[in-house]
Design a protein around this motif. Structure first.
Motif, PDB file in Angstrom:
ATOM      1  N   UNK A 154       0.792  -1.215   0.000  1.00 15.97           N
ATOM      2  CA  UNK A 154       0.000   0.000   0.000  1.00 15.97           C
ATOM      3  C   UNK A 154       0.826   1.268   0.000  1.00 15.97           C
ATOM      4  N   UNK A 155       2.152   1.134   0.031  1.00 19.40           N
ATOM      5  CA  UNK A 155       3.036   2.299   0.073  1.00 19.40           C
ATOM      6  C   UNK A 155       3.896   2.408  -1.189  1.00 19.40           C
ATOM      7  N   UNK A 156       3.513   1.716  -2.237  1.00 24.16           N
ATOM      8  CA  UNK A 156       4.323   1.685  -3.453  1.00 24.16           C
ATOM      9  C   UNK A 156       4.571   3.077  -4.034  1.00 24.16           C
ATOM     10  N   UNK A 157       3.604   3.961  -3.904  1.00 24.82           N
ATOM     11  CA  UNK A 157       3.737   5.306  -4.475  1.00 24.82           C
ATOM     12  C   UNK A 157       4.163   6.356  -3.465  1.00 24.82           C
ATOM     13  N   UNK A 158       4.561   5.925  -2.290  1.00 24.89           N
ATOM     14  CA  UNK A 158       5.148   6.854  -1.341  1.00 24.89           C
ATOM     15  C   UNK A 158       6.633   7.023  -1.659  1.00 24.89           C
ATOM     16  N   UNK A 159       7.237   8.141  -1.282  1.00 23.21           N
ATOM     17  CA  UNK A 159       8.674   8.309  -1.524  1.00 23.21           C
ATOM     18  C   UNK A 159       9.493   7.303  -0.729  1.00 23.21           C
ATOM     19  N   UNK A 160      10.517   6.756  -1.347  1.00 18.95           N
ATOM     20  CA  UNK A 160      11.393   5.841  -0.640  1.00 18.95           C
ATOM     21  C   UNK A 160      12.169   6.606   0.419  1.00 18.95           C
ATOM     22  N   UNK A 161      12.359   5.992   1.588  1.00 19.36           N
ATOM     23  CA  UNK A 161      13.069   6.640   2.692  1.00 19.36           C
ATOM     24  C   UNK A 161      14.097   5.678   3.295  1.00 19.36           C
TER      25      UNK A 161
END
Length: 380
Positions: free
Chosen positions: A190-197
């Motif tokens: 569900x976080x595929x389109x969040x920025x990588x951190x």
């Protein structure tokens, strides 16, 4: 080795190491670093490439940033500006391509799948290498502590009187990394389109090399963030009243209560908020972004003293932080979901912070850029 030292910094059993320095090392002085800055030759030609060269197509996921002469640094009406954002100074910047969004988890996963790359936060800690950076005689901690991990955010249970003590809201978590952004039990579902951190500087460079890109300079980043608002505090103007509709930041009492007026408690998927004039998303808030410039406390002052216009500046020649002369840090820009008016308000265009090369945190990511010649050469 800062990544490794973080293991100690956030564990009470080794708090004493925070202030330790090796006697054999001599910290650089402000005067020494200033002399290095002065060695940079100020170019006379301030002609810049404004329009995208003919015959070069804009790479997918990027946009052309027109070249310009801009004022880099805090604008006069910015009451939140910190001293290291001053004085403002003119720079000439050639046009370049920039990622429309921060690099996402999905994009970084593609890189890892193709290369097998392992980030700094995932690597085993080498004690033999680590102890070279610590005072002689420092005992090796238990193996249960010497595990790879990263820094994650934790809310405070009560009001925090001292907002300069960041240990009150950061914790070292074994197993935290880009695949587990909120700690070892979390995932990217569900976080595929969040920025990588949880991306250290060398991780960002590795991705850039794979993608045929590079990290932006601080001047390029600021030019891109300004858009057509070259004299404004924020990328949309000077009015902060509509912040919740413009960026993912901390609204409420930091670091206790986030009202989520902007719709998110932590990171938001990219493109969740309106873009700036150039079509760039999240140039304010969401996650901090690496630049390629060394952080040097004196750099802005030295550049402004030359009373000339630097062309395509790459920042200070060497790092220097007046608060910690031993630190080797890069400049990060843009602010994050943790930025609050009571703390740093770093969703402002000129806001800048220093972070160590091996730092990896859950609110730090990056985006890439490419000059026209890089794109042209990649086609050959």
């Amino acid at each position: 080795m800062y990544h490794s030292i973080q293991v100690f910094t956030f564990l009470s059993a080794f708090v004493f190491l925070i202030g330790c320095k090796e006697e054999k090392k001599t910290a650089p002085t402000s005067e020494e670093t200033s002399q290095k800055i002065k060695k940079e030759v100020s170019p006379q030609d301030t002609t810049v490439i404004k329009e995208k060269p003919q015959g070069i197509d804009t790479p997918d996921g990027m946009v052309w940033i027109p070249g310009a002469i801009i004022e880099q640094g805090a604008v006069p009406q910015d009451k939140m500006a910190m001293e290291h954002e001053k004085p403002a100074h003119k720079v000439a910047i050639d046009g370049f391509f920039m990622d429309i969004t921060e690099v996402t988890n999905a994009e970084f996963k593609k890189f890892v799948d193709e290369t097998g790359y392992k980030t700094v936060a995932e690597r085993e800690i080498d004690w033999e290498e680590m102890k070279k950076q610590l005072p002689e005689g420092t005992p090796k901690p238990h193996d249960s502590i010497m595990q790879p991990g990263s820094l994650t955010f934790k809310k405070a249970k009560t009001s925090v009187p001292n907002l300069y003590d960041f240990s009150q809201w950061w914790q070292w978590q074994i197993g935290a990394n880009w695949k587990h952004p909120d700690g070892p039990e979390s995932s990217l579902i569900g976080k595929e389109n969040e920025p990588v951190v949880h991306i250290a500087y060398e991780d960002a460079l590795a991705y850039c090399e794979w993608a045929g890109r590079r990290l932006p300079t601080e001047a390029e980043w600021e030019r891109a963030a300004q858009g057509n608002q070259s004299e404004s505090v924020y990328f949309w103007g000077d009015d902060a009243s509509g912040l919740s509709k413009k960026a993912n930041t901390w609204e409420g009492e930091f670091p206790v209560t986030n009202t989520e007026a902007d719709g998110f408690d932590k990171r938001a998927p990219v493109k969740s908020y309106p873009p700036n004039d150039f079509g760039l998303y999240d140039m304010a808030g969401n996650v901090w972004e690496w630049t390629n410039d060394w952080y040097n406390t004196d750099y802005y002052t030295e550049v402004a003293a030359r009373n000339t216009i630097l062309k395509n500046p790459k920042g200070a020649e060497s790092p220097f932080n007046a608060r910690d002369p031993y630190a080797k840090e890069k400049v990060m820009k843009g602010g994050s979901f943790l930025c609050n008016a009571s703390y740093c308000a770093s969703y402002r265009i000129s806001a800048r912070m220093a972070t160590s090369l091996d730092s990896s945190l859950e609110h730090l990511g990056f985006r890439t850029v490419a000059s026209a010649d890089m794109v042209e050469n990649s086609k050959r």
